[in-house]
Design a protein around this motif. Sequence first.
Motif, PDB file in Angstrom:
ATOM      1  N   ARG A 103      53.889  57.040  26.028  1.00  0.00           N
ATOM      2  CA  ARG A 103      54.027  56.544  27.313  1.00  0.00           C
ATOM      3  C   ARG A 103      53.859  57.891  28.228  1.00  0.00           C
ATOM      4  N   PHE A 104      53.108  57.630  29.346  1.00  0.00           N
ATOM      5  CA  PHE A 104      52.977  58.767  30.458  1.00  0.00           C
ATOM      6  C   PHE A 104      53.995  58.278  31.643  1.00  0.00           C
ATOM      7  N   ARG A 105      54.262  59.239  32.317  1.00  0.00           N
ATOM      8  CA  ARG A 105      55.270  58.955  33.434  1.00  0.00           C
ATOM      9  C   ARG A 105      55.021  60.080  34.524  1.00  0.00           C
ATOM     10  N   LYS A 106      55.487  59.682  35.633  1.00  0.00           N
ATOM     11  CA  LYS A 106      55.465  60.725  36.589  1.00  0.00           C
ATOM     12  C   LYS A 106      54.081  61.499  36.892  1.00  0.00           C
ATOM     13  N   PHE A 107      53.227  60.668  37.034  1.00  0.00           N
ATOM     14  CA  PHE A 107      51.584  61.114  37.165  1.00  0.00           C
ATOM     15  C   PHE A 107      51.744  61.200  38.561  1.00  0.00           C
ATOM     16  N   ALA A 108      51.203  62.307  39.243  1.00  0.00           N
ATOM     17  CA  ALA A 108      51.125  62.606  40.619  1.00  0.00           C
ATOM     18  C   ALA A 108      50.231  63.712  40.907  1.00  0.00           C
ATOM     19  N   CYS A 109      49.263  63.380  41.855  1.00  0.00           N
ATOM     20  CA  CYS A 109      48.312  64.386  42.289  1.00  0.00           C
ATOM     21  C   CYS A 109      48.539  64.552  43.834  1.00  0.00           C
ATOM     22  N   ASP A 110      48.632  66.020  43.944  1.00  0.00           N
ATOM     23  CA  ASP A 110      48.772  66.151  45.582  1.00  0.00           C
ATOM     24  C   ASP A 110      47.723  65.414  46.412  1.00  0.00           C
ATOM     25  N   LEU A 111      48.162  65.131  47.646  1.00  0.00           N
ATOM     26  CA  LEU A 111      47.619  64.188  48.555  1.00  0.00           C
ATOM     27  C   LEU A 111      46.237  64.858  48.788  1.00  0.00           C
ATOM     28  N   MET A 112      46.297  66.123  48.879  1.00  0.00           N
ATOM     29  CA  MET A 112      45.096  67.037  49.451  1.00  0.00           C
ATOM     30  C   MET A 112      44.025  67.205  48.672  1.00  0.00           C
ATOM     31  N   HIS A 113      44.298  66.817  47.392  1.00  0.00           N
ATOM     32  CA  HIS A 113      43.472  67.015  46.122  1.00  0.00           C
ATOM     33  C   HIS A 113      43.152  65.660  45.500  1.00  0.00           C
ATOM     34  N   GLN A 114      43.226  64.446  46.037  1.00  0.00           N
ATOM     35  CA  GLN A 114      43.091  63.081  45.318  1.00  0.00           C
ATOM     36  C   GLN A 114      41.687  62.784  45.864  1.00  0.00           C
ATOM     37  N   ASN A 115      40.963  61.991  44.955  1.00  0.00           N
ATOM     38  CA  ASN A 115      39.720  61.514  45.095  1.00  0.00           C
ATOM     39  C   ASN A 115      38.444  62.564  44.751  1.00  0.00           C
ATOM     40  N   ARG A 116      38.909  63.374  43.791  1.00  0.00           N
ATOM     41  CA  ARG A 116      38.101  64.478  43.325  1.00  0.00           C
ATOM     42  C   ARG A 116      38.095  64.416  41.890  1.00  0.00           C
ATOM     43  N   GLY A 117      38.351  63.384  41.331  1.00  0.00           N
ATOM     44  CA  GLY A 117      38.257  63.580  39.745  1.00  0.00           C
ATOM     45  C   GLY A 117      39.480  64.336  39.011  1.00  0.00           C
ATOM     46  N   ILE A 118      40.246  64.938  39.755  1.00  0.00           N
ATOM     47  CA  ILE A 118      41.321  65.679  38.999  1.00  0.00           C
ATOM     48  C   ILE A 118      42.298  64.807  38.269  1.00  0.00           C
ATOM     49  N   GLY A 119      42.907  63.652  38.684  1.00  0.00           N
ATOM     50  CA  GLY A 119      43.614  62.838  38.091  1.00  0.00           C
ATOM     51  C   GLY A 119      43.118  62.120  36.889  1.00  0.00           C
ATOM     52  N   THR A 120      41.791  61.891  37.089  1.00  0.00           N
ATOM     53  CA  THR A 120      41.178  61.426  35.770  1.00  0.00           C
ATOM     54  C   THR A 120      40.951  62.440  34.779  1.00  0.00           C
ATOM     55  N   HIS A 121      40.731  63.512  35.227  1.00  0.00           N
ATOM     56  CA  HIS A 121      40.865  64.645  34.182  1.00  0.00           C
ATOM     57  C   HIS A 121      42.288  64.701  33.565  1.00  0.00           C
ATOM     58  N   LEU A 122      43.028  64.871  34.194  1.00  0.00           N
ATOM     59  CA  LEU A 122      44.640  64.911  33.679  1.00  0.00           C
ATOM     60  C   LEU A 122      44.896  63.685  32.628  1.00  0.00           C
ATOM     61  N   LEU A 123      44.629  62.421  33.180  1.00  0.00           N
ATOM     62  CA  LEU A 123      44.750  61.439  32.368  1.00  0.00           C
ATOM     63  C   LEU A 123      44.285  61.479  30.988  1.00  0.00           C
ATOM     64  N   LEU A 124      42.889  61.756  31.183  1.00  0.00           N
ATOM     65  CA  LEU A 124      41.926  61.917  29.966  1.00  0.00           C
ATOM     66  C   LEU A 124      42.641  62.987  29.077  1.00  0.00           C
ATOM     67  N   HIS A 125      43.201  64.092  29.624  1.00  0.00           N
ATOM     68  CA  HIS A 125      43.965  65.249  28.820  1.00  0.00           C
ATOM     69  C   HIS A 125      45.141  64.549  28.178  1.00  0.00           C
ATOM     70  N   ALA A 126      45.805  63.718  28.907  1.00  0.00           N
ATOM     71  CA  ALA A 126      47.098  63.039  28.235  1.00  0.00           C
ATOM     72  C   ALA A 126      46.685  62.359  27.179  1.00  0.00           C
ATOM     73  N   ALA A 127      45.730  61.514  27.328  1.00  0.00           N
ATOM     74  CA  ALA A 127      45.326  60.467  26.288  1.00  0.00           C
ATOM     75  C   ALA A 127      45.148  61.216  25.039  1.00  0.00           C
ATOM     76  N   GLU A 128      44.263  62.215  25.293  1.00  0.00           N
ATOM     77  CA  GLU A 128      43.902  63.140  23.972  1.00  0.00           C
ATOM     78  C   GLU A 128      45.008  63.651  23.511  1.00  0.00           C
TER      79      GLU A 128
END
Length: 190
Positions: A103-128
């Motif tokens: 289970r992943f929890r407390k997934f947060a991206c700074d509002l100034m850095h959203q919509n740049r693919g950062i969260g997607t990469h971090l989620l992918l890293h957590a999945a791996e």
Amino acid sequence: MHCTKSLSGMCGQTESEVKPNLVLRINPIDVDATLELRQSVLWPSLSIADVRLAEDDTGLHFGAFVPQHEKPIAVISLFDEPLPGQHLVICGNDSPYQKKSARFRKFACDLMHQNRGIGTHLLLHAAEAARSTLGASIIWCDARTSSSAWYKKRGMIEFGDPFYKGDVKYIRMKMALDADTCKTSAYNAI
């Protein structure tokens, strides 16, 4: 290293390019390094102490960093936790079998850095990490319904009924993990 489609060895440091040509580094971090961002993005009305979880000391925590910032700009925490409502399956030898999940929890991206693919990469890293380090075949979360479309775009599906934490509506979401999923499904959403 710059990642293209393969992010093998992801439980350590990973560096990749995200749009627009931003170099992103993902590192394991201490739980204390997650708290400020958790609080400011997810629960700004709570204190930092209130966003620390009882199970944080047993989790894996990752932060996404860009060269201009010494603090993480996105965080995620990963826990070895069974899928809610998962029923035991009887195998051919009549021994009960349960798919291992994380289970992943407390997934947060700074509002100034959203919509740049950062969260997607971090989620992918957590999945791996869930697949390779925890041995999970499923990753899941309690997603805010306001974010469920984002998770669906990355290959997750809803399960169970919506519920509330305080006045925030949630739905559970999950995704099967295999080597191909961890390498490509989130990239299709970037």
